[in-house]
Write a protein that holds these residues in place. Structure first.
Motif, short mmCIF file in Angstrom:
data_model
loop_
_atom_site.label_atom_id
_atom_site.label_comp_id
_atom_site.label_asym_id
_atom_site.label_seq_id
_atom_site.Cartn_x
_atom_site.Cartn_y
_atom_site.Cartn_z
N HIS A 47 0.84 -1.20 0.00
CA HIS A 47 0.00 0.00 0.00
C HIS A 47 0.88 1.26 0.00
CE1 HIS A 47 -3.33 2.66 0.85
NE2 HIS A 47 -2.68 3.12 1.90
N LEU A 48 1.93 1.24 0.79
CA LEU A 48 2.82 2.40 0.84
C LEU A 48 3.57 2.59 -0.47
CD1 LEU A 48 4.26 2.08 4.46
CD2 LEU A 48 2.62 3.77 3.60
N LYS A 49 3.93 1.51 -1.14
CA LYS A 49 4.58 1.63 -2.45
C LYS A 49 3.64 2.27 -3.47
CE LYS A 49 7.95 -2.11 -2.18
NZ LYS A 49 8.35 -3.44 -2.71
N ALA A 54 1.88 7.19 -6.48
CA ALA A 54 0.86 8.19 -6.75
C ALA A 54 1.36 9.59 -6.39
CB ALA A 54 -0.41 7.87 -5.96
N LEU A 55 2.09 9.70 -5.29
CA LEU A 55 2.63 11.00 -4.88
C LEU A 55 3.69 11.49 -5.87
CD1 LEU A 55 2.89 10.56 -1.02
CD2 LEU A 55 1.34 12.06 -2.27
N ARG A 56 4.47 10.59 -6.42
CA ARG A 56 5.45 11.00 -7.44
C ARG A 56 4.76 11.51 -8.70
NH1 ARG A 56 10.31 6.54 -6.94
NH2 ARG A 56 11.24 7.48 -5.08
N ALA A 61 2.98 16.35 -11.93
CA ALA A 61 1.89 17.19 -12.42
C ALA A 61 1.98 18.59 -11.81
CB ALA A 61 0.55 16.55 -12.10
N LEU A 62 2.31 18.68 -10.53
CA LEU A 62 2.41 19.98 -9.87
C LEU A 62 3.60 20.78 -10.40
CD1 LEU A 62 1.50 19.04 -6.21
CD2 LEU A 62 0.13 20.40 -7.80
N LYS A 63 4.69 20.09 -10.73
CA LYS A 63 5.84 20.81 -11.31
C LYS A 63 5.50 21.40 -12.67
CE LYS A 63 9.72 18.54 -9.03
NZ LYS A 63 10.93 17.71 -9.19
N VAL A 64 4.76 20.64 -13.47
CA VAL A 64 4.34 21.16 -14.77
C VAL A 64 3.42 22.36 -14.60
CG1 VAL A 64 2.97 20.60 -16.83
CG2 VAL A 64 4.67 18.97 -15.98
N GLU A 65 2.48 22.26 -13.67
CA GLU A 65 1.56 23.36 -13.39
C GLU A 65 2.32 24.58 -12.87
OE1 GLU A 65 -2.19 25.34 -12.82
OE2 GLU A 65 -1.55 23.64 -14.03
N ASN A 66 3.31 24.36 -12.03
CA ASN A 66 4.12 25.44 -11.49
C ASN A 66 4.89 26.15 -12.62
OD1 ASN A 66 5.20 27.07 -9.45
ND2 ASN A 66 7.02 25.78 -9.31
#
Length: 83
Positions: A47-49, A54-56, A61-66
């Motif tokens: 589950h943690l993997k 998912a967090l990566r 996606a957040l870096k692209v948006e930034n």
């Protein structure tokens, strides 16, 4: 007493050896159950993997948006009059 000796003759084990073996198997079963379903188990690890992956993806996606927002910010910043 005769029944105990008859059971020992059939099983090939003494009652003491049989009980020790049975207890050992039960304890091993409990240990394996804790490994699979416990707090520090394989299911928790999997589950943690999945959560890490998912967090990566969210990070990418957040870096692209930034980057898009920074580009927009600098474009707007150049349009402002200088004081």
């Amino acid at each position: 007493m005769a029944n105990t000796q008859k059971a020992e003759a059939i099983a090939g084990l003494s009652l003491k050896a049989f009980l020790v073996t049975t207890i050992g198997i039960l304890l091993f079963g409990i240990y394996v159950g804790v490994l699979i379903y416990g707090e520090n188990s394989l299911t928790v690890l999997n589950h943690l993997k999945e959560k890490k992956q998912a967090l990566r993806q969210e990070e990418k996606a957040l870096k692209v948006e930034n980057q898009r927002l920074q580009k927009e910010y600098f474009e707007l910043k150049q349009l402002e009059p200088k004081e």
